[in-house]
Design a protein around this motif. Structure first.
Motif: not given
Length: 161
Positions: A25-28, A42-45, A47-50, A52-56
């Motif tokens: 999912t994080v590779l979207l 880069a900031m949007l990427t 926040f998206y990565t964070l 997914i990390a929070f969801l994990m």
């Protein structure tokens, strides 16, 4: 996770997004870049990565499907087999399209898993709730300060190792 009093339906759910699903999912953003879409800031990427990390690491109940015992009827074996082969062929031929679509579908399914868990928990609570005006059939005995009787010391082994 280690709660010994988990309800039976909780076996159908993971606690948080599993690591393999989180990794895919994080590779979207990368999948979308390979499709030729404009690169997000880069900031949007970040926040998206964070996210997914929070969801994990969250306690979000995610449907697992590990207890689903689905038998394929004999007349459906060939269509299911052909469908699986077709999906694998699509994944090989159009990997970024399929991975992007599956990732988006997985992210959209997360609220459905949470709602299903919540509904099942409410149903269990409604079934086990006792009305306030009905006294329980086996009331809890009052607290006594005397310690319970000790079992015979002969039942214990002489040495523990």
């Amino acid at each position: 996770m280690d709660d010994p009093n988990k309800p039976a339906f909780a076996a159908n759910f993971f606690t948080g997004v599993p690591a393999p699903a989180g990794a895919i999912t994080v590779l979207l953003p990368i999948y979308l870049a390979f499709l030729g879409m404009p690169t997000p800031p880069a900031m949007l990427t970040l926040f998206y990565t964070l996210l997914i990390a929070f969801l994990m690491v969250s306690r979000l109940p995610v449907f697992s499907g590990k207890t689903v015992r689905l038998r394929v009827p004999p007349e459906m074996v060939l269509p299911v087999f052909v469908s699986v082969v077709f999906f694998i062929a699509l994944l090989i031929g159009y990997p970024w399209h399929i991975l992007s679509a599956c990732t988006v579908l997985y992210l959209l399914s997360l609220p459905a898993g949470w709602k299903s868990y919540r509904d099942q928990a409410r149903n269990l609570a409604a079934q086990t709730a006792t009305p306030a005006d009905v006294a329980p059939s086996n009331p809890v005995p009052p607290f006594t300060s005397t310690p319970p009787a000790k079992p015979d010391q002969d039942d214990r082994p002489a040495r523990l190792n």
